[in-house]
Scaffold this motif. Structure first.
Motif, PDB file in Angstrom:
ATOM      1  N   GLU A 149      36.570 -32.921  63.423  1.00 20.93           N
ATOM      2  CA  GLU A 149      37.844 -32.252  63.159  1.00 20.93           C
ATOM      3  C   GLU A 149      37.619 -30.963  62.366  1.00 20.93           C
ATOM      4  OE1 GLU A 149      40.281 -35.067  61.171  1.00 20.93           O
ATOM      5  OE2 GLU A 149      40.671 -36.282  62.967  1.00 20.93           O
ATOM      6  N   LEU A 150      36.714 -31.023  61.389  1.00 25.81           N
ATOM      7  CA  LEU A 150      36.394 -29.823  60.614  1.00 25.81           C
ATOM      8  C   LEU A 150      35.744 -28.753  61.492  1.00 25.81           C
ATOM      9  CD1 LEU A 150      35.072 -31.359  57.273  1.00 25.81           C
ATOM     10  CD2 LEU A 150      37.192 -30.089  57.592  1.00 25.81           C
ATOM     11  N   ILE A 154      37.075 -25.070  61.868  1.00 28.11           N
ATOM     12  CA  ILE A 154      36.196 -23.934  61.564  1.00 28.11           C
ATOM     13  C   ILE A 154      36.092 -23.007  62.764  1.00 28.11           C
ATOM     14  CG2 ILE A 154      33.800 -23.289  61.084  1.00 28.11           C
ATOM     15  CD1 ILE A 154      33.602 -25.818  59.355  1.00 28.11           C
ATOM     16  N   GLY A 155      36.029 -23.595  63.963  1.00 29.05           N
ATOM     17  CA  GLY A 155      35.960 -22.774  65.176  1.00 29.05           C
ATOM     18  C   GLY A 155      37.200 -21.912  65.352  1.00 29.05           C
ATOM     19  N   ARG A 160      39.912 -16.538  64.789  1.00 26.73           N
ATOM     20  CA  ARG A 160      40.939 -15.708  64.162  1.00 26.73           C
ATOM     21  C   ARG A 160      40.303 -14.646  63.269  1.00 26.73           C
ATOM     22  NH1 ARG A 160      45.439 -13.097  64.800  1.00 26.73           N
ATOM     23  NH2 ARG A 160      46.517 -12.708  62.808  1.00 26.73           N
ATOM     24  N   TYR A 161      39.254 -15.038  62.571  1.00 24.45           N
ATOM     25  CA  TYR A 161      38.547 -14.088  61.687  1.00 24.45           C
ATOM     26  C   TYR A 161      37.954 -12.948  62.498  1.00 24.45           C
ATOM     27  CZ  TYR A 161      35.282 -12.409  58.119  1.00 24.45           C
ATOM     28  OH  TYR A 161      34.586 -11.624  57.224  1.00 24.45           O
ATOM     29  N   LYS A 216      37.744 -17.383  52.855  1.00 19.08           N
ATOM     30  CA  LYS A 216      37.775 -18.472  51.870  1.00 19.08           C
ATOM     31  C   LYS A 216      38.024 -19.817  52.546  1.00 19.08           C
ATOM     32  CE  LYS A 216      39.363 -15.654  47.969  1.00 19.08           C
ATOM     33  NZ  LYS A 216      40.456 -15.426  46.981  1.00 19.08           N
ATOM     34  N   GLN A 217      38.922 -19.812  53.532  1.00 19.22           N
ATOM     35  CA  GLN A 217      39.223 -21.055  54.250  1.00 19.22           C
ATOM     36  C   GLN A 217      37.991 -21.579  54.987  1.00 19.22           C
ATOM     37  OE1 GLN A 217      42.272 -20.663  57.211  1.00 19.22           O
ATOM     38  NE2 GLN A 217      42.321 -22.844  57.696  1.00 19.22           N
ATOM     39  N   ILE A 218      37.260 -20.667  55.632  1.00 16.32           N
ATOM     40  CA  ILE A 218      36.042 -21.066  56.360  1.00 16.32           C
ATOM     41  C   ILE A 218      34.994 -21.610  55.397  1.00 16.32           C
ATOM     42  CG2 ILE A 218      34.102 -20.196  57.720  1.00 16.32           C
ATOM     43  CD1 ILE A 218      36.101 -18.228  59.018  1.00 16.32           C
ATOM     44  N   GLU A 219      34.827 -20.953  54.245  1.00 20.22           N
ATOM     45  CA  GLU A 219      33.874 -21.436  53.234  1.00 20.22           C
ATOM     46  C   GLU A 219      34.252 -22.830  52.741  1.00 20.22           C
ATOM     47  OE1 GLU A 219      33.542 -18.698  50.033  1.00 20.22           O
ATOM     48  OE2 GLU A 219      31.836 -17.646  50.935  1.00 20.22           O
ATOM     49  N   THR A 220      35.546 -23.038  52.476  1.00 21.49           N
ATOM     50  CA  THR A 220      36.014 -24.347  51.992  1.00 21.49           C
ATOM     51  C   THR A 220      35.751 -25.430  53.045  1.00 21.49           C
ATOM     52  OG1 THR A 220      37.760 -23.275  50.701  1.00 21.49           O
ATOM     53  CG2 THR A 220      37.996 -25.632  51.138  1.00 21.49           C
TER      54      THR A 220
END
Length: 318
Positions: A149-150, A154-155, A160-161, A216-220
């Motif tokens: 799920e993560l 992340i994908g 989006r990034y 930040k979201q991707i790092e988390t």
């Protein structure tokens, strides 16, 4: 020195020292013979008791010593029953043989576990790996589901990034233009002159803030994924420690059975230990059955007869 050894032998076997001292040399030899046999048996079973207490009851050294002494005490009492019997009946002999068989099987198992320790540890590692896999299977599936799920999140965040990053490269800033118009009027209110001016304002693209939030979201999410991946390894190590700590006597017997039955040599060694312990256990019984009656035994019988006659006379006199 001989007198001290004879006293010790009488104390260990239960013989009367004063009677033995006043009997023939043959009686003293019998005491010494039984003493030597009992010492061999006691030392062997002290070692077994110590090993059993420290290996399977997980006691400290003092606990192992207590276990060895307790086992030695039991063996001494059993052998004394045979040695001090005036006449060994068939039933007592059969019971002693049965007890010797049980104790020899137990002793052979424990000695084999010590002898085949490395082989058992190798087999335990193979079995433990399978047990760990079975124990963590459900937990591992749940953790893997969370990781998947993560990965999906992340994908999506990476896509989006990349889109926001591409847009920022094209439009790093936003330029806004606006026109100001002014009209000059005369006293009568008629327009005399009009002017226009165009102003521009430059500001950062708000997508930059979104890109920072995405980063930040991707790092988390990646950190959480790393923690979950680490938890699988930690879970395996914890389960392995728990299963190793809970390994009991029956587990050891099952592992020993696998090791012994997998090789003819292993089976031969086990039978060798079994026969050795059986011979040790029956040593005193065989000596008791094969020894001829000594003057010590006749002296005991004589004292018994005199005591019985005295009691008979007292009974008749009463």
């Amino acid at each position: 020195m001989k007198d001290w050894w004879l006293k010790f032998g009488c104390y260990l076997t239960g013989f009367n020292y004063n009677l033995v001292k006043n009997s023939s040399e043959q009686s003293a030899k019998n005491v010494k013979k039984y003493t030597s046999a009992m010492l061999i048996i006691v030392l062997v079973w002290f070692f077994i008791g110590y090993s059993f207490a420290t290996r399977y009851l997980h006691l400290a050294q003092w606990g192992g010593l207590v276990g060895g002494l307790l086992m030695s005490f039991i063996i001494i009492q059993i052998e004394r029953i045979i040695i001090l019997s005036t006449k060994v009946s068939a039933w007592s002999s059969a019971f002693r043989v049965l007890l010797a068989l049980v104790m020899s099987i137990l002793g052979a198992f424990i000695m084999d576990q010590i002898t085949f320790k490395d082989d058992i540890e190798l087999r335990k590692a193979q079995v433990m790996d399978q047990r760990v896999k079975e124990a963590v299977q459900e937990s591992e599936k749940d953790i893997q589901r969370q990781i998947n799920e993560l990965d999906t999140m992340i994908g999506k965040a990476n896509l989006r990034y990349d889109a926001v990053s591409l847009e920022l490269r094209k439009n790093p800033v936003i330029i806004t233009s606006y026109t100001n118009s002014s009209v000059t009027k005369d006293q009568e209110g008629k327009a005399i002159n009009s002017t226009q001016s165009t102003n521009k304002s430059v500001m950062e693209n708000p997508k930059k803030l979104e890109m920072e939030q995405l980063h930040k979201q991707i790092e988390t999410l990646q950190n959480k994924k790393f923690e979950l991946a680490q938890s699988i390894t930690t879970l395996k190590e914890r389960k392995e420690k728990e299963l190793k700590a809970s390994t009991g006597f029956l587990d050891e017997l099952n592992l020993l059975h696998d090791v012994v039955t997998s090789s003819r040599i292993g089976l031969f060694v086990y039978l060798l230990f079994l026969l050795f312990f059986l011979a040790i256990e029956l040593f005193v019984l065989v000596m008791k059955l094969t020894d001829k009656e000594s003057d010590y035994d006749k002296l005991l019988q004589h004292q018994t007869q005199i005591r019985v006659q005295m009691l008979d006379k007292l009974g008749k006199g009463g």
